[in-house]
Scaffold this active site. Structure first.
Site, PDB file in Angstrom:
ATOM      1  N   GLN A 108      -7.099  -4.136   1.087  1.00  0.00           N
ATOM      2  CA  GLN A 108      -8.452  -3.966   0.654  1.00  0.00           C
ATOM      3  C   GLN A 108      -8.362  -3.178  -0.851  1.00  0.00           C
ATOM      4  O   GLN A 108      -9.719  -3.119  -1.497  1.00  0.00           O
ATOM      5  CB  GLN A 108      -9.865  -4.180   1.863  1.00  0.00           C
ATOM      6  CG  GLN A 108     -10.021  -4.923   3.010  1.00  0.00           C
ATOM      7  CD  GLN A 108     -10.352  -4.864   4.486  1.00  0.00           C
ATOM      8  OE1 GLN A 108     -11.844  -4.261   4.036  1.00  0.00           O
ATOM      9  NE2 GLN A 108      -9.777  -4.488   4.763  1.00  0.00           N
ATOM     10  N   HIS A 126     -10.156  -6.818  -2.834  1.00  0.00           N
ATOM     11  CA  HIS A 126     -10.872  -6.645  -3.828  1.00  0.00           C
ATOM     12  C   HIS A 126     -10.383  -5.140  -5.351  1.00  0.00           C
ATOM     13  O   HIS A 126     -10.937  -4.624  -5.529  1.00  0.00           O
ATOM     14  CB  HIS A 126     -11.597  -5.164  -2.836  1.00  0.00           C
ATOM     15  CG  HIS A 126     -11.762  -5.028  -1.262  1.00  0.00           C
ATOM     16  ND1 HIS A 126     -12.090  -4.230  -0.880  1.00  0.00           N
ATOM     17  CD2 HIS A 126     -12.473  -6.751  -1.335  1.00  0.00           C
ATOM     18  CE1 HIS A 126     -13.029  -5.165   0.259  1.00  0.00           C
ATOM     19  NE2 HIS A 126     -13.076  -6.016   0.151  1.00  0.00           N
ATOM     20  N   CYS A 159     -12.661  -8.656 -27.393  1.00  0.00           N
ATOM     21  CA  CYS A 159     -13.916  -9.176 -27.850  1.00  0.00           C
ATOM     22  C   CYS A 159     -15.199  -7.934 -28.605  1.00  0.00           C
ATOM     23  O   CYS A 159     -15.996  -8.276 -28.759  1.00  0.00           O
ATOM     24  CB  CYS A 159     -14.880  -9.995 -26.831  1.00  0.00           C
ATOM     25  SG  CYS A 159     -15.466  -9.084 -25.416  1.00  0.00           S
ATOM     26  N   THR A 197      -8.196  -0.480   9.341  1.00  0.00           N
ATOM     27  CA  THR A 197      -9.433  -0.670   8.595  1.00  0.00           C
ATOM     28  C   THR A 197     -10.693  -0.914   9.047  1.00  0.00           C
ATOM     29  O   THR A 197     -10.471  -0.874  11.018  1.00  0.00           O
ATOM     30  CB  THR A 197      -9.078  -2.019   7.951  1.00  0.00           C
ATOM     31  OG1 THR A 197     -10.787  -2.315   7.333  1.00  0.00           O
ATOM     32  CG2 THR A 197      -8.515  -3.153   9.087  1.00  0.00           C
TER      33      THR A 197
HETATM   34  N1  APR Z   1      -3.418   4.597   9.993  1.00  0.00           N
HETATM   35  C1  APR Z   1      -3.992   3.693  10.275  1.00  0.00           C
HETATM   36  N2  APR Z   1      -5.549   3.733  10.760  1.00  0.00           N
HETATM   37  C2  APR Z   1      -5.899   4.667  10.130  1.00  0.00           C
HETATM   38  C3  APR Z   1      -5.035   6.000   9.715  1.00  0.00           C
HETATM   39  C4  APR Z   1      -3.533   5.736   9.644  1.00  0.00           C
HETATM   40  N3  APR Z   1      -3.169   6.607   9.525  1.00  0.00           N
HETATM   41  N4  APR Z   1      -5.885   7.125   9.690  1.00  0.00           N
HETATM   42  C5  APR Z   1      -7.259   6.194   9.372  1.00  0.00           C
HETATM   43  N5  APR Z   1      -7.126   5.289   9.735  1.00  0.00           N
HETATM   44  C6  APR Z   1      -8.351   4.111   9.637  1.00  0.00           C
HETATM   45  C7  APR Z   1      -9.744   4.522  10.224  1.00  0.00           C
HETATM   46  O1  APR Z   1     -10.053   4.953  11.827  1.00  0.00           O
HETATM   47  C8  APR Z   1     -10.526   3.129  10.040  1.00  0.00           C
HETATM   48  O2  APR Z   1     -10.515   3.189  10.766  1.00  0.00           O
HETATM   49  O3  APR Z   1      -8.912   3.093   8.668  1.00  0.00           O
HETATM   50  C9  APR Z   1      -9.678   2.685   8.750  1.00  0.00           C
HETATM   51  C10 APR Z   1     -10.458   3.337   7.283  1.00  0.00           C
HETATM   52  O4  APR Z   1     -11.867   2.462   7.157  1.00  0.00           O
HETATM   53  P1  APR Z   1     -12.311   2.722   5.929  1.00  0.00           P
HETATM   54  O5  APR Z   1     -12.410   4.199   5.133  1.00  0.00           O
HETATM   55  O6  APR Z   1     -13.528   2.022   6.057  1.00  0.00           O
HETATM   56  O7  APR Z   1     -11.642   2.098   4.533  1.00  0.00           O
HETATM   57  P2  APR Z   1     -11.784  -0.037   4.530  1.00  0.00           P
HETATM   58  O8  APR Z   1     -11.984  -0.964   6.113  1.00  0.00           O
HETATM   59  O9  APR Z   1     -10.501  -0.632   4.069  1.00  0.00           O
HETATM   60  O10 APR Z   1     -13.063  -0.341   3.972  1.00  0.00           O
HETATM   61  C11 APR Z   1     -13.334  -1.388   3.282  1.00  0.00           C
HETATM   62  O11 APR Z   1     -14.758  -0.789   2.435  1.00  0.00           O
HETATM   63  O12 APR Z   1     -15.349   0.860   0.290  1.00  0.00           O
HETATM   64  C12 APR Z   1     -15.214  -0.779   0.476  1.00  0.00           C
HETATM   65  O13 APR Z   1     -13.966  -1.215  -0.997  1.00  0.00           O
HETATM   66  C13 APR Z   1     -14.026  -0.431   0.083  1.00  0.00           C
HETATM   67  O14 APR Z   1     -11.974  -2.325   0.934  1.00  0.00           O
HETATM   68  C14 APR Z   1     -12.948  -0.843   1.014  1.00  0.00           C
HETATM   69  C15 APR Z   1     -13.868  -1.903   2.244  1.00  0.00           C
END
Ligand code: APR
Length: 250
Positions: A108, A126, A159, A197
């Site tokens: 993502q 994304h 364009c 995520t």
């Molecule tokens: N290792 C693994 N996970 C981690 C780490 C790490 N070092 N640090 C943080 N995290 C976890 C957090 O606990 C959280 O669950 O990564 C996750 C990040 O979540 P989000 O910030 O919500 O990111 P994501 O899930 O990729 O968001 C999805 O939302 O805003 C949109 O388009 C954007 O692609 C993104 C989508």
């Protein structure tokens, strides 16, 4: 039954990893956190920029109302990213592409760090922050060497209409072809990893569900629990950069 939450890799997972032929990995912002890329959610908070929640500034509505502000936000993010490097999690996943007969990395993230680590085939659900796209003809332009002001003022070379960041905004559909490819592979894999995520943004968050319904063993790697945790077969509580390289030592 709730997933086992562990801080190390179980013997069952070790065996599955060694024997798997087909693996899908879904990554999110957490996989880039150890490179210095801020996550959107997690740690009990959500990102805000100039007083606006990130899902407002990163939205189709904002693009329609105020394209220059959307550019300003993505220019700001490119500026944060430009000197960052892949971390041990990206590097481990780049090595994994050589371990299995069938391996698909689905992200993502829009930061391009998987490719910088050497992953050759990355399904970007994304989009990519290093590309712009014409709002009218869809032509793409590379942004690697553009500064913020230039990108906001540049017009499409084909364009002449406006360029926008080539990323999927809230309120927009994700590109169908890459998503379909990810769904097919998720439905065929034996092992599915969900790494870094918060698993709240659909349809990406549906991929582990597709994998599990088709019989895959689903493993989450995250220092925090997510809405997906109870649904996984195994939850490894930890940072991606620490946990992923451990698989190679098995
Ligand atoms: N290792 C693994 N996970 C981690 C780490 C790490 N070092 N640090 C943080 N995290 C976890 C957090 O606990 C959280 O669950 O990564 C996750 C990040 O979540 P989000 O910030 O919500 O990111 P994501 O899930 O990729 O968001 C999805 O939302 O805003 C949109 O388009 C954007 O692609 C993104 C989508």
């Amino acid at each position: 039954m709730p997933a086992k939450t562990v801080t190390s890799i179980s013997a069952d997972l070790q065996r599955r990893f060694a024997e798997a032929q087909s693996v899908v990995v879904l990554t999110g912002a957490g996989v880039s956190a150890e490179s210095g890329v801020p996550t959107f959610r997690g740690g009990g908070g959500a990102a805000v920029w100039k007083g606006m929640p990130f899902d407002v500034i990163s939205s189709a509505g904002m693009l329609a109302r105020d394209l220059p502000s959307v550019w300003e936000w993505f220019d700001y993010r490119r500026e944060l990213l430009k000197d960052l490097s892949p971390n041990p999690a990206h590097l481990a996943l780049a090595r994994w592409q050589n371990f299995f007969r069938d391996f698909l990395l689905v992200t993502q993230n829009i930061d391009g760090l998987h490719q910088a680590a050497g992953s050759r085939d990355v399904v970007e659900l994304h989009g990519n922050i290093w590309r712009a796209r014409c709002v009218t003809c869809g032509a793409h332009e590379e942004l690697r060497y553009s500064r913020g002001v230039e990108t906001r003022e540049r017009a499409c070379e084909v364009c002449g209409d406006a360029l926008r960041p080539d990323v999927v905004l809230f309120g927009e559909l994700i590109p169908l072809a890459p998503f379909e490819r990810a769904v097919v592979k998720a439905g065929e894999c034996e092992l599915c990893f969900v790494v870094g995520t918060s698993a709240v943004v659909y349809p990406a968050a549906a991929l582990p569900e597709v994998a599990r319904s088709a019989g895959a063993y689903v493993v989450e790697i995250n220092p925090e629990r997510t809405p997906l945790s109870d649904f996984c077969d195994e939850v490894i509580e930890g940072r991606a950069g620490k946990v992923l390289p451990l698989f190679e030592a098995l």
